[in-house]
Enzyme design. Structure first.
Site, PDB file in Angstrom:
ATOM      1  CG  ASP A  73      49.738  31.423 -34.477  1.00 48.53           C
ATOM      2  OD1 ASP A  73      49.480  30.251 -34.157  1.00 48.53           O
ATOM      3  OD2 ASP A  73      48.878  32.306 -34.607  1.00 48.53           O
ATOM      4  CG  ASP A 129      42.646  29.873 -31.930  1.00 54.09           C
ATOM      5  OD1 ASP A 129      43.692  29.223 -31.718  1.00 54.09           O
ATOM      6  OD2 ASP A 129      42.573  30.801 -32.749  1.00 54.09           O
TER       7      ASP A 129
HETATM    8  C1  GLA Z   1      45.975  31.443 -34.181  1.00 55.11           C
HETATM    9  C2  GLA Z   1      46.260  31.448 -32.687  1.00 55.11           C
HETATM   10  C3  GLA Z   1      45.443  32.529 -32.017  1.00 55.11           C
HETATM   11  C4  GLA Z   1      45.751  33.875 -32.645  1.00 55.11           C
HETATM   12  C5  GLA Z   1      45.526  33.829 -34.132  1.00 55.11           C
HETATM   13  C6  GLA Z   1      46.040  35.052 -34.838  1.00 55.11           C
HETATM   14  O1  GLA Z   1      44.689  31.023 -34.448  1.00 55.11           O
HETATM   15  O2  GLA Z   1      45.964  30.188 -32.150  1.00 55.11           O
HETATM   16  O3  GLA Z   1      45.694  32.546 -30.631  1.00 55.11           O
HETATM   17  O4  GLA Z   1      47.087  34.215 -32.362  1.00 55.11           O
HETATM   18  O5  GLA Z   1      46.195  32.720 -34.718  1.00 55.11           O
HETATM   19  O6  GLA Z   1      45.808  35.008 -36.217  1.00 55.11           O
END
Ligand code: GLA
Length: 633
Positions: free
Chosen positions: A190, A277
């Site tokens: 990430d 997301d």
């Molecule tokens: C980010 C990523 C998600 C998830 C969260 C975890 O937002 O894009 O897919 O992995 O972090 O905290």
């Protein structure tokens, strides 16, 4: 900070080397340069804990979903990776820098008589079940949950240093721990640690985290150090390769399309997020889909566009919304997206499991040719996507984004099939067969997607247009030097903050990148008023690598695309075969007739298409490889 500075210095050095290389990078190499390491010849499939459990993940929840994935037959259909997302880390042990697992939530990680938990029993258990295991980390010092999570009990505990569970300063040791010692097979890396911990951020001001100067900004490419971000991800990639001498790994990048990652992730890892997301909302699914759908040329066996995990099982994709759930699944399959289930499978309805388990649609996603679907018809309400399959069939999806049912004409031309020969369609939800010549009327329900396997006679009888085989075409250099936001990627139905603030802004989604059957800015491919329905368009000063699977000739009609605003600079088009020059045009400028090129490529395995210009700006000089095709003639 000292080590970050060292890494950033290394990155800057790398960037300088990169700049020098940029001039050279148009030189043909005779090699396919997109990423082929790891185990992602087809898109990864499996399950991930985040959408269902966020930071409240625990072993019971994971193993409950694992049991269902096996019992339901989904594992047998290819869903093999069981991926832990954020939330598993308790802290980093300061004495030796080792990561400590939350054993209250993962009891099998307790190693008797030691203070050093291990995930080995967990991964052993998954492996014994015939599954693979995935883990999560962040490129910075802290993870996304640490930046955004609102429940401190779910976050790593202890001093600031103990809470630094991300990779920064620990790349080699952590990667070795994950893969060699703990036995994981997959990592998602990430990027919040590179973005959310500036000196003015709330977490830093509250004394919860050390400041890291942001080098990544999702909203502004101009505030992003692309070369530095890329260098960090490459360093992790090198560590992963070292820790996995057998090559049994998957490396997934998660920086949401920031840092122009859409252009370079295909050279660095196996999958890369193209957007922020996903949420279980129709509008958000559309935005994520839109961020990847025009990027077919950037996905290949070994490196896939990732519009984020499936949200089937919740909100607009729950058991009460089977139409939307089917659409979400069909679109992700056609995009060659990783198929990572995001549901708590312990309580997912059998009907939804059947959707996830549609073997005919999974087969489209896992097709060995690795062609992401391209857009054959586009409008704001209705899209037709077409995907060439390894056995010569095609898949076609007709997607109704809007709120009313639509009557649609599917035409042979959408499929690049002949108008005169019958086309057979098999509906992949109902198995119903139909047959038509030239065009067929179809009804598509609101938010529905029809999905067929199609068999017909190709309009190009003895070969393939390059735009039919994006998985074999790599824009090694796409000419984008100044990424600008994509004006079509901007609406999130459920904004993160409700209506607080000013709403969503356009996101960069690869605007200006190479495209199949379209210019880099989404216009009709056209040279001196001659329209090409098939072809590749790309900016000037670009190099395309094309794999040749045994064809004898390469042909195209080339020229500066009519959409170019630079009407004076000239472009030279050259074709190389396994590094040797095969043909070259004189310098061509806007308004000139298309120039036909036709060369012998018998025995050549890699064709390279180079468009060179001394023009002022690549961005104002799109060029077209009209009707570019490999044939047997
Ligand atoms: C980010 C990523 C998600 C998830 C969260 C975890 O937002 O894009 O897919 O992995 O972090 O905290």
């Amino acid at each position: 900070m000292r080590i970050l500075s060292a890494m950033v210095c290394a990155a800057i050095l790398w960037a300088q080397v990169g700049a020098v290389r940029a001039a050279d990078s148009l030189a043909p190499t005779g090699r396919w340069t997109a990423y082929v390491a790891g185990r992602a010849a087809t898109p990864p499939m499996g399950w991930n804990s985040w959408n269902a459990f966020a930071s409240q993940v625990d072993e019971d929840k994971v193993m409950g979903s694992v049991r269902r994935i096996i019992d339901s037959g989904l594992a047998g259909k290819g869903y093999r990776y069981i991926n832990l997302d954020d939330g598993w880390a308790a802290r980093r042990r300061v004495s030796d820098g080792r990561l400590i697992i939350r054993t209250d939530r993962f009891p099998s990680a307790r190693v008797p008589d030691t203070q050093t938990p291990s995930f080995r029993p967990f991964t052993d258990r998954l492996h014994a079940l015939g599954l693979k295991a995935g883990i999560y980390s962040d490129m910075g010092r802290n993870t996304c949950a640490q930046a955004w999570g609102s429940t401190p009990q779910d976050l790593p505990q202890g001093s600031v240093a103990e809470r630094e569970v991300g990779l920064l300063d620990h790349v080699e040791a952590d990667i070795d721990l994950y893969f060699r010692e703990w036995g994981f097979d997959y990592i998602k890396v990430d990027g919040c640690g590179l973005r959310d911990f500036g000196s003015t951020s709330a977490k830093v001001r509250a004394g919860d985290a050390r400041a890291v100067t942001p080098i990544l900004d999702l909203g502004a490419i101009s505030r992003t150090d692309v070369a530095a971000v890329r260098a960090l991800f490459q360093r992790v990639g090198a560590a992963i390769a070292r820790s996995n001498p057998d090559g049994d790994f998957i490396y997934s990048l998660c920086i949401w399309g920031a840092a122009n990652v859409r252009a370079w992730a295909k050279d660095v890892g196996n999958a890369s997020r193209t957007s922020d997301d996903i949420s279980p909302a129709w509008g958000r699914m559309l935005v994520n889909f839109d961020s990847a759908v025009h990027r077919a040329l950037y996905a290949h066996p070994g490196s896939w566009n990732d519009p984020d995990m499936l949200y089937i099982g919740a909100g607009d994709f729950d058991a009460d919304h089977p139409t939307e759930a089917r659409t979400h699944f069909t679109l992700w399959s056609m995009l060659n997206a990783p198929l990572l289930i995001g549901a708590d499978l312990r309580s997912t309805s059998p009907a939804l499991l059947d959707i996830l388990g549609n073997a005919d649609i999974i087969a489209l996603n896992q097709d060995p040719a690795g062609n992401q679907a391209t857009v054959a018809y586009d409008s704001s309400d209705l899209q037709i996507l077409v995907k060439d399959l390894a056995d010569g069939d095609k898949a076609v999806a007709i997607f109704n984004r809007g709120s009313g049912a639509q009557q649609v004409w599917l035409q042979s031309a959408h499929l690049k099939y002949s108008d005169d020969a019958p086309i057979e369609l098999t509906d992949l939800w109902t198995r119903r067969q139909s047959r038509f010549t030239k065009e067929i009327p179809l009804q598509v329900a609101s938010r529905g997607t029809l999905i067929f396997r199609a068999r017909g006679t190709r309009a190009l009888v003895d070969g393939r247009y390059l735009s039919e085989q994006p998985g074999s075409v790599n824009p090694a250099v796409d000419g984008v030097t100044r990424p600008i936001p994509d004006p079509t990627i901007f609406r999130t139905a459920a904004g993160w903050n409700g209506t607080r603030g000013a709403g969503d802004r356009p996101q960069y989604a690869g605007w200006g990148g190479a495209r199949a059957d379209s210019t880099p800015y989404g216009q009709t491919l056209q040279i001196s008023r001659k329209v090409f329905r098939s072809g590749i368009a790309i900016l000037a000063n670009s190099r395309l690598e094309v794999r040749n699977a045994g064809y004898r000739r390469f042909s195209a009609n080339v020229g500066v695309d009519d959409s170019a605003t630079d009407k004076t600079s000239t472009v030279v088009f050259a074709i190389h075969g396994d590094g040797r020059l095969l043909a070259k045009t004189r310098p061509l400028r806007w308004g000139e007739q298309p120039t036909p090129l036709d060369v012998d490529v018998a025995g050549v395995t890699l064709v390279e298409l180079v468009a060179t210009s001394k023009g002022a700006s690549n961005e104002s000089l799109p060029v077209a490889w009209g009707e570019a095709a490999l044939t047997q003639r």
